[in-house]
Design a protein around this motif. Structure first.
Motif, PDB file in Angstrom:
ATOM      1  N   LEU A  20      27.713  37.816  -8.524  1.00  0.00           N
ATOM      2  CA  LEU A  20      26.954  38.333  -9.673  1.00  0.00           C
ATOM      3  C   LEU A  20      25.972  39.417  -9.218  1.00  0.00           C
ATOM      4  CD1 LEU A  20      26.071  35.186 -11.831  1.00  0.00           C
ATOM      5  CD2 LEU A  20      27.809  36.922 -12.265  1.00  0.00           C
ATOM      6  N   ALA A  21      25.315  39.196  -8.064  1.00  0.00           N
ATOM      7  CA  ALA A  21      24.364  40.183  -7.541  1.00  0.00           C
ATOM      8  C   ALA A  21      25.081  41.496  -7.242  1.00  0.00           C
ATOM      9  CB  ALA A  21      23.687  39.642  -6.280  1.00  0.00           C
ATOM     10  N   GLN A  22      26.225  41.408  -6.548  1.00  0.00           N
ATOM     11  CA  GLN A  22      26.961  42.634  -6.177  1.00  0.00           C
ATOM     12  C   GLN A  22      27.454  43.372  -7.418  1.00  0.00           C
ATOM     13  OE1 GLN A  22      27.032  44.041  -3.386  1.00  0.00           O
ATOM     14  NE2 GLN A  22      26.468  42.446  -1.944  1.00  0.00           N
ATOM     15  N   LEU A  23      27.923  42.613  -8.422  1.00  0.00           N
ATOM     16  CA  LEU A  23      28.401  43.263  -9.646  1.00  0.00           C
ATOM     17  C   LEU A  23      27.264  43.969 -10.369  1.00  0.00           C
ATOM     18  CD1 LEU A  23      31.072  41.369  -9.344  1.00  0.00           C
ATOM     19  CD2 LEU A  23      31.255  41.990 -11.727  1.00  0.00           C
ATOM     20  N   SER A  24      26.088  43.334 -10.384  1.00  0.00           N
ATOM     21  CA  SER A  24      24.929  43.959 -11.025  1.00  0.00           C
ATOM     22  C   SER A  24      24.517  45.212 -10.261  1.00  0.00           C
ATOM     23  CB  SER A  24      23.756  42.979 -11.063  1.00  0.00           C
ATOM     24  OG  SER A  24      24.156  41.768 -11.625  1.00  0.00           O
ATOM     25  N   TRP A  93      38.072  42.053 -13.520  1.00  0.00           N
ATOM     26  CA  TRP A  93      37.854  41.674 -14.922  1.00  0.00           C
ATOM     27  C   TRP A  93      36.685  42.401 -15.560  1.00  0.00           C
ATOM     28  CZ3 TRP A  93      38.311  35.876 -13.304  1.00  0.00           C
ATOM     29  CH2 TRP A  93      39.675  35.569 -13.140  1.00  0.00           C
ATOM     30  N   TRP A  94      35.599  42.504 -14.846  1.00  0.00           N
ATOM     31  CA  TRP A  94      34.378  43.013 -15.475  1.00  0.00           C
ATOM     32  C   TRP A  94      34.200  44.520 -15.272  1.00  0.00           C
ATOM     33  CZ3 TRP A  94      28.603  42.137 -14.134  1.00  0.00           C
ATOM     34  CH2 TRP A  94      27.835  42.286 -15.278  1.00  0.00           C
ATOM     35  N   LEU A  95      34.595  45.020 -14.081  1.00  0.00           N
ATOM     36  CA  LEU A  95      34.400  46.448 -13.813  1.00  0.00           C
ATOM     37  C   LEU A  95      35.685  47.247 -14.028  1.00  0.00           C
ATOM     38  CD1 LEU A  95      32.382  46.096 -10.461  1.00  0.00           C
ATOM     39  CD2 LEU A  95      31.427  46.454 -12.733  1.00  0.00           C
ATOM     40  N   HIS A  96      36.780  46.550 -14.329  1.00  0.00           N
ATOM     41  CA  HIS A  96      38.089  47.185 -14.558  1.00  0.00           C
ATOM     42  C   HIS A  96      38.560  48.016 -13.369  1.00  0.00           C
ATOM     43  CE1 HIS A  96      37.448  45.735 -18.570  1.00  0.00           C
ATOM     44  NE2 HIS A  96      36.343  46.452 -18.673  1.00  0.00           N
ATOM     45  N   GLU A  97      38.281  47.542 -12.163  1.00  0.00           N
ATOM     46  CA  GLU A  97      38.799  48.240 -10.983  1.00  0.00           C
ATOM     47  C   GLU A  97      40.270  47.865 -10.808  1.00  0.00           C
ATOM     48  OE1 GLU A  97      34.525  48.330  -8.610  1.00  0.00           O
ATOM     49  OE2 GLU A  97      36.222  47.324  -7.661  1.00  0.00           O
TER      50      GLU A  97
ATOM     51  N   VAL B  87      23.985  53.862  -2.423  1.00  0.00           N
ATOM     52  CA  VAL B  87      24.693  55.152  -2.347  1.00  0.00           C
ATOM     53  C   VAL B  87      26.203  54.889  -2.281  1.00  0.00           C
ATOM     54  CG1 VAL B  87      25.038  57.260  -0.997  1.00  0.00           C
ATOM     55  CG2 VAL B  87      22.746  56.299  -1.230  1.00  0.00           C
ATOM     56  N   VAL B  88      26.607  53.911  -1.469  1.00  0.00           N
ATOM     57  CA  VAL B  88      28.036  53.600  -1.360  1.00  0.00           C
ATOM     58  C   VAL B  88      28.583  53.157  -2.717  1.00  0.00           C
ATOM     59  CG1 VAL B  88      29.740  52.036  -0.318  1.00  0.00           C
ATOM     60  CG2 VAL B  88      27.924  52.985   1.092  1.00  0.00           C
ATOM     61  N   LEU B  89      27.858  52.244  -3.388  1.00  0.00           N
ATOM     62  CA  LEU B  89      28.357  51.704  -4.666  1.00  0.00           C
ATOM     63  C   LEU B  89      28.409  52.762  -5.765  1.00  0.00           C
ATOM     64  CD1 LEU B  89      26.865  48.105  -4.990  1.00  0.00           C
ATOM     65  CD2 LEU B  89      29.162  48.812  -4.305  1.00  0.00           C
ATOM     66  N   ALA B  90      27.566  53.796  -5.655  1.00  0.00           N
ATOM     67  CA  ALA B  90      27.597  54.852  -6.669  1.00  0.00           C
ATOM     68  C   ALA B  90      28.875  55.694  -6.539  1.00  0.00           C
ATOM     69  CB  ALA B  90      26.362  55.742  -6.550  1.00  0.00           C
ATOM     70  N   HIS B  91      29.554  55.586  -5.386  1.00  0.00           N
ATOM     71  CA  HIS B  91      30.734  56.423  -5.156  1.00  0.00           C
ATOM     72  C   HIS B  91      32.035  55.665  -4.972  1.00  0.00           C
ATOM     73  CE1 HIS B  91      27.349  59.029  -3.971  1.00  0.00           C
ATOM     74  NE2 HIS B  91      28.095  59.976  -4.487  1.00  0.00           N
ATOM     75  N   ALA B  92      31.976  54.340  -4.829  1.00  0.00           N
ATOM     76  CA  ALA B  92      33.213  53.615  -4.527  1.00  0.00           C
ATOM     77  C   ALA B  92      33.312  52.311  -5.306  1.00  0.00           C
ATOM     78  CB  ALA B  92      33.297  53.314  -3.031  1.00  0.00           C
ATOM     79  N   GLY B 146      37.484  52.317 -10.699  1.00  0.00           N
ATOM     80  CA  GLY B 146      36.770  51.643 -11.778  1.00  0.00           C
ATOM     81  C   GLY B 146      36.298  52.608 -12.852  1.00  0.00           C
ATOM     82  N   GLY B 147      36.108  52.071 -14.064  1.00  0.00           N
ATOM     83  CA  GLY B 147      35.726  52.941 -15.175  1.00  0.00           C
ATOM     84  C   GLY B 147      34.404  52.581 -15.790  1.00  0.00           C
ATOM     85  N   THR B 148      33.412  52.152 -14.993  1.00  0.00           N
ATOM     86  CA  THR B 148      32.155  51.734 -15.613  1.00  0.00           C
ATOM     87  C   THR B 148      31.163  52.878 -15.779  1.00  0.00           C
ATOM     88  OG1 THR B 148      31.130  51.169 -13.512  1.00  0.00           O
ATOM     89  CG2 THR B 148      32.364  49.430 -14.609  1.00  0.00           C
TER      90      THR B 148
END
Lengths: 120, 150
Positions: A20-24, A93-97, B87-92, B146-148
């Protein structure tokens, strides 16, 4: 409930909160200025999702500490590799990756590797 | 506007292509930095823990901890790790970046074997090899699907 089962339940809860932390964090990072690293790093502190992620992280730390009080590290670490599964499934499921077969294979190999290290 | 649309579209395709490559570089630099920072953090933590005298009274343990420079180094490293991770999560993709950080198991084990002379069993060696293989598989997938992003 035996201490072992209770300890493993705490590991499951801790890893769920880790996911949950990583997804947030991911949701929050996606809302920042991607092309300007300096602005990105400033905006991080104003993202509600990132602050929520830090809160989840603290909850995780409590459960992980409770787990370590009951379990040996050699059992807690391989059980903790569960977070790779939680994160992969929730990202889908949540981020649609899109998780290509090669990515699943890679995640599976890493999981087995971590389990082997834990029991070695 | 109608006349310029195709030009704008072509320009955007070129810039997307450039930024895609640039993005890939940021992601891999960030992942390498994440693994290095994680390794150094864990080694510092271990070195700091080894300096603490055997647990006696709780208060004195906490006070000993607070006087150790390694503790503050560890805290700074954790904050740097957090910022780099953003920074990593903003790009991958999260499902791309997160499992790759398991590489730190390999670097921590290698460093512990060298610095603290911790033994490396055959089973552990097989586990570390599987992590390396797993990271190689993941690195062959596209880093951003991803498409968020709004």
């Amino acid at each position: 409930m035996s201490p072992r089962v209770l300890g493993l339940s705490y590991v499951v809860l801790a890893m769920f909160f880790e996911a949950l932390a990583q997804l947030s964090f991911k949701r929050g990072a996606d809302n920042t200025a991607q092309n300007d690293t300096v602005r990105l790093l400033q905006e991080v502190w104003y993202q509600r999702m990132i602050l929520l992620g830090i809160a989840f992280f603290l909850v995780e730390a409590v459960f992980w500490t409770m787990a370590l009080q009951l379990l040996d590290v050699s059992l807690a670490v391989p059980a903790g590799s569960l977070c790779f599964v939680f994160i992969a499934l929730l990202s889908r499921w949540w981020l649609h990756e899109q998780i290509a077969p090669e990515r699943w294979i890679g995640i599976g190999l890493i999981l087995v590797g971590v389990v082997l290290i834990g029991f070695s | 506007m109608g006349v310029h649309a195709p030009i704008g579209c072509a320009l955007r395709m070129v810039s997307d292509c450039v930024s895609e490559k640039h993005q890939y570089r940021i992601v891999w630099f960030g992942l390498a930095l994440a693994v290095v920072l994680d390794t150094v953090t864990q080694l510092c933590w271990k070195a700091a823990a080894a300096q603490i005298p055997p647990l006696d009274a709780h208060l004195s343990t906490v006070l000993t901890l607070l006087t150790m420079p390694l503790l503050y180094v560890t805290i700074v490293l954790l904050v740097l790790q957090f910022l780099n991770w953003m920074v990593v999560l903003a790009h991958a993709d999260l499902s791309y970046a997160q499992p790759i950080t398991a590489l730190s198991y390999v670097t921590v084990n290698a460093a512990s074997a060298v610095l603290f002379q911790e033994p490396l069993s055959a089973l552990r060696f097989v586990g570390l090899t599987m992590i390396l293989l797993g990271v190689w598989f993941i690195s062959r997938t596209h880093h951003h699907t991803g498409g968020t992003r709004p």
